[in-house]
Scaffold this motif. Structure first.
Motif, PDB file in Angstrom:
ATOM      1  N   GLN A   1      72.143  77.388   1.164  1.00 44.15           N
ATOM      2  CA  GLN A   1      71.478  76.274   0.497  1.00 44.15           C
ATOM      3  C   GLN A   1      70.058  76.670   0.108  1.00 44.15           C
ATOM      4  OE1 GLN A   1      72.296  73.327  -0.596  1.00 44.15           O
ATOM      5  NE2 GLN A   1      74.410  73.304   0.102  1.00 44.15           N
ATOM      6  N   VAL A   2      69.615  76.081  -0.975  1.00 46.59           N
ATOM      7  CA  VAL A   2      68.267  76.315  -1.476  1.00 46.59           C
ATOM      8  C   VAL A   2      67.515  75.007  -1.475  1.00 46.59           C
ATOM      9  CG1 VAL A   2      66.908  76.956  -3.499  1.00 46.59           C
ATOM     10  CG2 VAL A   2      68.954  78.281  -2.906  1.00 46.59           C
ATOM     11  N   GLN A   3      66.304  75.040  -0.972  1.00 44.89           N
ATOM     12  CA  GLN A   3      65.422  73.877  -1.052  1.00 44.89           C
ATOM     13  C   GLN A   3      64.300  74.211  -2.032  1.00 44.89           C
ATOM     14  OE1 GLN A   3      66.126  75.191   2.290  1.00 44.89           O
ATOM     15  NE2 GLN A   3      67.975  73.948   2.030  1.00 44.89           N
ATOM     16  N   LEU A   4      64.021  73.273  -2.919  1.00 46.20           N
ATOM     17  CA  LEU A   4      62.960  73.441  -3.915  1.00 46.20           C
ATOM     18  C   LEU A   4      61.900  72.369  -3.694  1.00 46.20           C
ATOM     19  CD1 LEU A   4      65.181  73.962  -7.098  1.00 46.20           C
ATOM     20  CD2 LEU A   4      64.139  75.718  -5.664  1.00 46.20           C
ATOM     21  N   VAL A   5      60.654  72.779  -3.636  1.00 47.95           N
ATOM     22  CA  VAL A   5      59.560  71.834  -3.423  1.00 47.95           C
ATOM     23  C   VAL A   5      58.499  72.053  -4.497  1.00 47.95           C
ATOM     24  CG1 VAL A   5      57.765  71.027  -1.861  1.00 47.95           C
ATOM     25  CG2 VAL A   5      59.974  71.779  -0.941  1.00 47.95           C
ATOM     26  N   GLU A   6      58.294  71.025  -5.321  1.00 41.87           N
ATOM     27  CA  GLU A   6      57.280  71.084  -6.366  1.00 41.87           C
ATOM     28  C   GLU A   6      55.928  70.644  -5.832  1.00 41.87           C
ATOM     29  OE1 GLU A   6      61.101  69.391  -8.377  1.00 41.87           O
ATOM     30  OE2 GLU A   6      59.980  69.124  -6.514  1.00 41.87           O
ATOM     31  N   SER A   7      54.886  71.159  -6.438  1.00 39.14           N
ATOM     32  CA  SER A   7      53.523  70.752  -6.116  1.00 39.14           C
ATOM     33  C   SER A   7      52.648  70.985  -7.338  1.00 39.14           C
ATOM     34  CB  SER A   7      52.987  71.551  -4.922  1.00 39.14           C
ATOM     35  OG  SER A   7      52.938  72.932  -5.230  1.00 39.14           O
ATOM     36  N   GLY A   8      51.460  70.403  -7.297  1.00 39.73           N
ATOM     37  CA  GLY A   8      50.504  70.624  -8.372  1.00 39.73           C
ATOM     38  C   GLY A   8      50.333  69.476  -9.331  1.00 39.73           C
ATOM     39  N   GLY A   9      51.139  68.434  -9.186  1.00 35.08           N
ATOM     40  CA  GLY A   9      50.988  67.290 -10.063  1.00 35.08           C
ATOM     41  C   GLY A   9      49.727  66.503  -9.749  1.00 35.08           C
ATOM     42  N   GLY A  10      49.430  65.541 -10.603  1.00 34.86           N
ATOM     43  CA  GLY A  10      48.253  64.720 -10.370  1.00 34.86           C
ATOM     44  C   GLY A  10      47.894  63.894 -11.580  1.00 34.86           C
ATOM     45  N   ARG A  27      67.106  80.656   0.585  1.00 32.84           N
ATOM     46  CA  ARG A  27      67.630  81.923   0.094  1.00 32.84           C
ATOM     47  C   ARG A  27      66.866  82.292  -1.174  1.00 32.84           C
ATOM     48  NH1 ARG A  27      73.497  82.003  -2.388  1.00 32.84           N
ATOM     49  NH2 ARG A  27      72.526  83.818  -3.347  1.00 32.84           N
ATOM     50  N   THR A  28      67.007  83.510  -1.596  1.00 25.30           N
ATOM     51  CA  THR A  28      66.300  83.931  -2.793  1.00 25.30           C
ATOM     52  C   THR A  28      66.888  83.288  -4.037  1.00 25.30           C
ATOM     53  OG1 THR A  28      65.644  85.828  -4.137  1.00 25.30           O
ATOM     54  CG2 THR A  28      67.780  85.975  -3.019  1.00 25.30           C
ATOM     55  N   VAL A  29      66.015  82.947  -4.975  1.00 23.98           N
ATOM     56  CA  VAL A  29      66.452  82.384  -6.254  1.00 23.98           C
ATOM     57  C   VAL A  29      66.247  83.387  -7.380  1.00 23.98           C
ATOM     58  CG1 VAL A  29      66.103  79.988  -5.587  1.00 23.98           C
ATOM     59  CG2 VAL A  29      64.196  81.297  -6.591  1.00 23.98           C
ATOM     60  N   SER A  30      65.993  84.636  -7.021  1.00 27.99           N
ATOM     61  CA  SER A  30      65.634  85.634  -8.023  1.00 27.99           C
ATOM     62  C   SER A  30      66.730  85.900  -9.048  1.00 27.99           C
ATOM     63  CB  SER A  30      65.241  86.940  -7.335  1.00 27.99           C
ATOM     64  OG  SER A  30      66.329  87.454  -6.584  1.00 27.99           O
ATOM     65  N   SER A  31      67.977  85.602  -8.718  1.00 28.35           N
ATOM     66  CA  SER A  31      69.069  85.873  -9.653  1.00 28.35           C
ATOM     67  C   SER A  31      69.425  84.662 -10.505  1.00 28.35           C
ATOM     68  CB  SER A  31      70.313  86.333  -8.892  1.00 28.35           C
ATOM     69  OG  SER A  31      70.781  85.298  -8.049  1.00 28.35           O
ATOM     70  N   ALA A  98      67.257  75.103 -10.148  1.00 29.44           N
ATOM     71  CA  ALA A  98      67.695  76.493 -10.046  1.00 29.44           C
ATOM     72  C   ALA A  98      69.209  76.589 -10.133  1.00 29.44           C
ATOM     73  CB  ALA A  98      67.231  77.090  -8.719  1.00 29.44           C
ATOM     74  N   ASP A  99      69.668  77.726 -10.648  1.00 30.73           N
ATOM     75  CA  ASP A  99      71.090  78.015 -10.791  1.00 30.73           C
ATOM     76  C   ASP A  99      71.732  77.168 -11.876  1.00 30.73           C
ATOM     77  OD1 ASP A  99      74.056  78.001  -8.661  1.00 30.73           O
ATOM     78  OD2 ASP A  99      73.555  79.166 -10.458  1.00 30.73           O
ATOM     79  N   TYR A 106      72.378  71.935 -13.002  1.00 36.38           N
ATOM     80  CA  TYR A 106      71.830  72.951 -12.124  1.00 36.38           C
ATOM     81  C   TYR A 106      72.279  72.622 -10.708  1.00 36.38           C
ATOM     82  CZ  TYR A 106      68.701  74.822 -15.722  1.00 36.38           C
ATOM     83  OH  TYR A 106      68.186  75.426 -16.852  1.00 36.38           O
ATOM     84  N   THR A 107      72.473  73.653  -9.929  1.00 35.79           N
ATOM     85  CA  THR A 107      72.958  73.437  -8.571  1.00 35.79           C
ATOM     86  C   THR A 107      71.894  72.829  -7.677  1.00 35.79           C
ATOM     87  OG1 THR A 107      74.405  75.365  -8.820  1.00 35.79           O
ATOM     88  CG2 THR A 107      74.011  74.569  -6.579  1.00 35.79           C
ATOM     89  N   TYR A 108      70.657  73.260  -7.824  1.00 36.65           N
ATOM     90  CA  TYR A 108      69.584  72.859  -6.922  1.00 36.65           C
ATOM     91  C   TYR A 108      68.456  72.168  -7.693  1.00 36.65           C
ATOM     92  CZ  TYR A 108      72.044  76.392  -4.206  1.00 36.65           C
ATOM     93  OH  TYR A 108      73.012  77.125  -3.565  1.00 36.65           O
ATOM     94  N   TRP A 109      67.948  71.085  -7.115  1.00 34.29           N
ATOM     95  CA  TRP A 109      66.860  70.309  -7.714  1.00 34.29           C
ATOM     96  C   TRP A 109      65.793  70.039  -6.673  1.00 34.29           C
ATOM     97  CZ3 TRP A 109      66.637  68.849 -12.846  1.00 34.29           C
ATOM     98  CH2 TRP A 109      67.811  69.022 -13.601  1.00 34.29           C
ATOM     99  N   GLY A 110      64.547  70.005  -7.132  1.00 32.42           N
ATOM    100  CA  GLY A 110      63.466  69.555  -6.280  1.00 32.42           C
ATOM    101  C   GLY A 110      63.345  68.051  -6.307  1.00 32.42           C
ATOM    102  N   GLN A 111      62.392  67.537  -5.543  1.00 29.89           N
ATOM    103  CA  GLN A 111      62.237  66.088  -5.423  1.00 29.89           C
ATOM    104  C   GLN A 111      61.311  65.519  -6.493  1.00 29.89           C
ATOM    105  OE1 GLN A 111      60.424  68.226  -3.810  1.00 29.89           O
ATOM    106  NE2 GLN A 111      58.338  67.432  -4.034  1.00 29.89           N
ATOM    107  N   GLY A 112      60.609  66.400  -7.193  1.00 38.64           N
ATOM    108  CA  GLY A 112      59.758  65.968  -8.290  1.00 38.64           C
ATOM    109  C   GLY A 112      58.301  65.816  -7.905  1.00 38.64           C
ATOM    110  N   THR A 113      57.440  65.979  -8.893  1.00 39.27           N
ATOM    111  CA  THR A 113      56.003  65.765  -8.718  1.00 39.27           C
ATOM    112  C   THR A 113      55.488  64.986  -9.922  1.00 39.27           C
ATOM    113  OG1 THR A 113      53.871  66.842  -8.251  1.00 39.27           O
ATOM    114  CG2 THR A 113      55.327  67.980  -9.785  1.00 39.27           C
ATOM    115  N   GLN A 114      54.663  63.986  -9.661  1.00 42.04           N
ATOM    116  CA  GLN A 114      54.186  63.096 -10.728  1.00 42.04           C
ATOM    117  C   GLN A 114      53.023  63.734 -11.480  1.00 42.04           C
ATOM    118  OE1 GLN A 114      55.265  59.810 -11.669  1.00 42.04           O
ATOM    119  NE2 GLN A 114      53.877  60.219 -13.384  1.00 42.04           N
ATOM    120  N   VAL A 115      53.126  63.696 -12.784  1.00 47.42           N
ATOM    121  CA  VAL A 115      52.027  64.102 -13.664  1.00 47.42           C
ATOM    122  C   VAL A 115      51.661  62.901 -14.516  1.00 47.42           C
ATOM    123  CG1 VAL A 115      51.331  65.557 -15.605  1.00 47.42           C
ATOM    124  CG2 VAL A 115      52.675  66.532 -13.727  1.00 47.42           C
ATOM    125  N   THR A 116      50.413  62.494 -14.447  1.00 43.28           N
ATOM    126  CA  THR A 116      49.935  61.358 -15.227  1.00 43.28           C
ATOM    127  C   THR A 116      48.739  61.806 -16.053  1.00 43.28           C
ATOM    128  OG1 THR A 116      50.635  59.817 -13.500  1.00 43.28           O
ATOM    129  CG2 THR A 116      49.098  58.990 -15.161  1.00 43.28           C
TER     130      THR A 116
END
Length: 119
Positions: A1-10, A27-31, A98-99, A106-116
């Motif tokens: 399983q892959v976990q994706l975590v976004e950051s940097g929004g604001g 796991r690696t997402v390089s492929s 990812a994927d 896509y197989t894997y999704w993050g939870q999202g980050t808000q951009v305003t």
């Protein structure tokens, strides 16, 4: 399983820049083909940009071409989205994925980050 975590929004003003990051773990997402999507209230989810595993094949939505840059660091297992010259219409929740199996599957999704972006 892959976990994706976004950051940097604001919250930023029109014309400002933001850099989103998406850190993968498990796991690696390089492929994998990876992408950034966004969804504003009342709108469908929109594909903003995608990047191949090597970083050589890129796609951008017309609405962000010339302003946004997608990149990845496979050593760090991290995806980035540099957003310049932000506009109020860029306001949305941004998701990384990812994927890629098809355009929006896509197989894997993050939870999202808000951009305003304020005008």
């Amino acid at each position: 399983q892959v976990q994706l975590v976004e950051s940097g929004g604001g919250l930023v003003q029109a014309g400002d820049s933001l850099r989103l990051s998406c850190a993968a773990s498990g796991r690696t997402v390089s492929s994998y083909i990876m992408g950034w999507f966004r969804q504003a209230p009342g709108n469908e989810r929109e594909c903003v940009a995608t990047i191949s595993w090597s970083g050589q094949n890129l796609y951008y939505a017309d609405s962000v071409k010339g302003r946004f840059t997608i990149s990845r660091d496979n050593d760090k297992n991290t995806l980035y989205l540099q957003m310049n010259s932000l506009k109020p219409e860029d306001t949305a929740v941004y998701y990384c994925a990812a994927d890629r199996r098809s355009d929006y599957a896509y197989t894997y999704w993050g939870q999202g980050t808000q951009v305003t972006v304020s005008s």
